[in-house]
Motif scaffolding. Structure first.
Motif, PDB file in Angstrom:
ATOM      1  N   LYS A   5      -3.740  -6.477  16.101  1.00 19.39           N
ATOM      2  CA  LYS A   5      -4.697  -6.837  15.059  1.00 19.39           C
ATOM      3  C   LYS A   5      -4.665  -5.779  13.959  1.00 19.39           C
ATOM      4  CE  LYS A   5      -7.730  -9.240  18.203  1.00 19.39           C
ATOM      5  NZ  LYS A   5      -9.041  -9.294  18.819  1.00 19.39           N
ATOM      6  N   PRO A   6      -4.850  -6.194  12.718  1.00 20.41           N
ATOM      7  CA  PRO A   6      -4.865  -5.216  11.624  1.00 20.41           C
ATOM      8  C   PRO A   6      -6.107  -4.335  11.701  1.00 20.41           C
ATOM      9  CG  PRO A   6      -5.368  -7.403  10.803  1.00 20.41           C
ATOM     10  CD  PRO A   6      -4.980  -7.560  12.238  1.00 20.41           C
ATOM     11  N   ASP A   7      -5.968  -3.131  11.268  1.00 14.84           N
ATOM     12  CA  ASP A   7      -7.064  -2.166  11.240  1.00 14.84           C
ATOM     13  C   ASP A   7      -7.853  -2.371   9.947  1.00 14.84           C
ATOM     14  OD1 ASP A   7      -8.721   0.003  11.657  1.00 14.84           O
ATOM     15  OD2 ASP A   7      -7.251   1.447  10.923  1.00 14.84           O
ATOM     16  N   VAL A   8      -8.812  -3.299   9.984  1.00 16.22           N
ATOM     17  CA  VAL A   8      -9.535  -3.678   8.772  1.00 16.22           C
ATOM     18  C   VAL A   8     -10.345  -2.515   8.196  1.00 16.22           C
ATOM     19  CG1 VAL A   8     -11.250  -5.265   7.818  1.00 16.22           C
ATOM     20  CG2 VAL A   8      -9.539  -6.103   9.409  1.00 16.22           C
ATOM     21  N   PRO A   9     -11.120  -1.758   8.995  1.00 14.90           N
ATOM     22  CA  PRO A   9     -11.842  -0.614   8.405  1.00 14.90           C
ATOM     23  C   PRO A   9     -10.902   0.417   7.783  1.00 14.90           C
ATOM     24  CG  PRO A   9     -12.755  -1.121  10.547  1.00 14.90           C
ATOM     25  CD  PRO A   9     -11.519  -1.944  10.396  1.00 14.90           C
ATOM     26  N   GLY A  10      -9.752   0.628   8.410  1.00 19.44           N
ATOM     27  CA  GLY A  10      -8.775   1.560   7.852  1.00 19.44           C
ATOM     28  C   GLY A  10      -8.192   1.061   6.540  1.00 19.44           C
ATOM     29  N   ILE A  11      -7.966  -0.242   6.463  1.00 14.53           N
ATOM     30  CA  ILE A  11      -7.441  -0.828   5.231  1.00 14.53           C
ATOM     31  C   ILE A  11      -8.461  -0.696   4.106  1.00 14.53           C
ATOM     32  CG2 ILE A  11      -6.731  -2.993   4.150  1.00 14.53           C
ATOM     33  CD1 ILE A  11      -5.618  -3.790   6.922  1.00 14.53           C
ATOM     34  N   ILE A  12      -9.734  -0.983   4.420  1.00 14.43           N
ATOM     35  CA  ILE A  12     -10.780  -0.889   3.399  1.00 14.43           C
ATOM     36  C   ILE A  12     -10.942   0.551   2.934  1.00 14.43           C
ATOM     37  CG2 ILE A  12     -13.254  -1.159   2.999  1.00 14.43           C
ATOM     38  CD1 ILE A  12     -13.116  -3.593   4.891  1.00 14.43           C
ATOM     39  N   ALA A  13     -10.987   1.494   3.866  1.00 16.53           N
ATOM     40  CA  ALA A  13     -11.135   2.904   3.494  1.00 16.53           C
ATOM     41  C   ALA A  13      -9.938   3.389   2.687  1.00 16.53           C
ATOM     42  CB  ALA A  13     -11.298   3.755   4.747  1.00 16.53           C
ATOM     43  N   GLY A  14      -8.738   3.015   3.102  1.00 15.66           N
ATOM     44  CA  GLY A  14      -7.539   3.417   2.357  1.00 15.66           C
ATOM     45  C   GLY A  14      -7.499   2.815   0.974  1.00 15.66           C
ATOM     46  N   THR A  15      -7.956   1.568   0.849  1.00 16.70           N
ATOM     47  CA  THR A  15      -7.991   0.905  -0.451  1.00 16.70           C
ATOM     48  C   THR A  15      -8.949   1.610  -1.396  1.00 16.70           C
ATOM     49  OG1 THR A  15      -7.466  -1.204   0.552  1.00 16.70           O
ATOM     50  CG2 THR A  15      -8.461  -1.271  -1.620  1.00 16.70           C
ATOM     51  N   VAL A  16     -10.136   1.913  -0.904  1.00 16.26           N
ATOM     52  CA  VAL A  16     -11.133   2.573  -1.754  1.00 16.26           C
ATOM     53  C   VAL A  16     -10.673   3.969  -2.144  1.00 16.26           C
ATOM     54  CG1 VAL A  16     -13.491   3.484  -1.782  1.00 16.26           C
ATOM     55  CG2 VAL A  16     -13.050   1.199  -0.891  1.00 16.26           C
ATOM     56  N   LEU A  17     -10.146   4.725  -1.180  1.00 10.92           N
ATOM     57  CA  LEU A  17      -9.711   6.091  -1.488  1.00 10.92           C
ATOM     58  C   LEU A  17      -8.510   6.124  -2.424  1.00 10.92           C
ATOM     59  CD1 LEU A  17     -10.110   7.822   1.974  1.00 10.92           C
ATOM     60  CD2 LEU A  17     -11.496   8.154  -0.067  1.00 10.92           C
ATOM     61  N   SER A  18      -7.536   5.250  -2.198  1.00 13.43           N
ATOM     62  CA  SER A  18      -6.363   5.250  -3.078  1.00 13.43           C
ATOM     63  C   SER A  18      -6.727   4.747  -4.471  1.00 13.43           C
ATOM     64  CB  SER A  18      -5.228   4.423  -2.490  1.00 13.43           C
ATOM     65  OG  SER A  18      -5.609   3.070  -2.404  1.00 13.43           O
ATOM     66  N   GLY A  19      -7.611   3.758  -4.545  1.00 15.90           N
ATOM     67  CA  GLY A  19      -8.059   3.283  -5.855  1.00 15.90           C
ATOM     68  C   GLY A  19      -8.828   4.349  -6.616  1.00 15.90           C
ATOM     69  N   ALA A  20      -9.712   5.054  -5.917  1.00 10.73           N
ATOM     70  CA  ALA A  20     -10.488   6.111  -6.564  1.00 10.73           C
ATOM     71  C   ALA A  20      -9.585   7.254  -7.020  1.00 10.73           C
ATOM     72  CB  ALA A  20     -11.556   6.627  -5.605  1.00 10.73           C
ATOM     73  N   ALA A  21      -8.617   7.620  -6.190  1.00  7.10           N
ATOM     74  CA  ALA A  21      -7.697   8.697  -6.570  1.00  7.10           C
ATOM     75  C   ALA A  21      -6.840   8.296  -7.765  1.00  7.10           C
ATOM     76  CB  ALA A  21      -6.808   9.061  -5.388  1.00  7.10           C
ATOM     77  N   THR A  22      -6.400   7.054  -7.791  1.00  9.29           N
ATOM     78  CA  THR A  22      -5.596   6.578  -8.920  1.00  9.29           C
ATOM     79  C   THR A  22      -6.404   6.578 -10.204  1.00  9.29           C
ATOM     80  OG1 THR A  22      -4.328   5.188  -7.421  1.00  9.29           O
ATOM     81  CG2 THR A  22      -4.194   4.663  -9.756  1.00  9.29           C
ATOM     82  N   ALA A  54      -0.907  -6.805   3.499  1.00  8.39           N
ATOM     83  CA  ALA A  54       0.465  -7.235   3.756  1.00  8.39           C
ATOM     84  C   ALA A  54       1.168  -6.229   4.689  1.00  8.39           C
ATOM     85  CB  ALA A  54       1.226  -7.374   2.447  1.00  8.39           C
ATOM     86  N   ALA A  55       0.927  -4.944   4.477  1.00  6.68           N
ATOM     87  CA  ALA A  55       1.561  -3.927   5.305  1.00  6.68           C
ATOM     88  C   ALA A  55       1.002  -3.932   6.724  1.00  6.68           C
ATOM     89  CB  ALA A  55       1.385  -2.558   4.669  1.00  6.68           C
ATOM     90  N   SER A  56      -0.263  -4.305   6.887  1.00  6.81           N
ATOM     91  CA  SER A  56      -0.865  -4.274   8.218  1.00  6.81           C
ATOM     92  C   SER A  56      -0.379  -5.411   9.102  1.00  6.81           C
ATOM     93  CB  SER A  56      -2.385  -4.324   8.107  1.00  6.81           C
ATOM     94  OG  SER A  56      -2.806  -5.604   7.679  1.00  6.81           O
ATOM     95  N   HIS A  57       0.154  -6.462   8.534  1.00  5.24           N
ATOM     96  CA  HIS A  57       0.629  -7.603   9.326  1.00  5.24           C
ATOM     97  C   HIS A  57       2.081  -7.449   9.749  1.00  5.24           C
ATOM     98  CE1 HIS A  57      -2.909 -10.055   9.175  1.00  5.24           C
ATOM     99  NE2 HIS A  57      -3.021  -9.815   7.875  1.00  5.24           N
ATOM    100  N   ARG A  58       2.718  -6.359   9.373  1.00  6.66           N
ATOM    101  CA  ARG A  58       4.098  -6.143   9.781  1.00  6.66           C
ATOM    102  C   ARG A  58       4.116  -5.676  11.220  1.00  6.66           C
ATOM    103  NH1 ARG A  58       7.084  -2.707   5.338  1.00  6.66           N
ATOM    104  NH2 ARG A  58       8.647  -4.312   5.274  1.00  6.66           N
TER     105      ARG A  58
END
Length: 59
Positions: A5-22, A54-58
């Protein structure tokens, strides 16, 4: 064994952190103005979320 199963909390946290850093890097270097952050931040977060999902479903 089932499908992982995809790590949904990890995906959300990574999305927010990478977006904020960008956004921070782009505004700090003068590429973006603070007036442009609304639409730009939404687009960056959506793009990062799609890439993360997309990366989490690989396997």
């Amino acid at each position: 064994m089932g499908k992982p199963k995809p790590d949904v909390p990890g995906i959300i946290a990574g999305t927010v952190l990478s977006g904020a850093a960008t956004l921070w890097m782009l505004t700090d270097n003068g590429v973006l103005q603070t007036d442009d952050l609304g639409v730009t931040s939404a687009l960056l977060l959506v793009a990062a979320g799609v890439i993360g999902l997309a990366a989490s479903h690989r396997s």
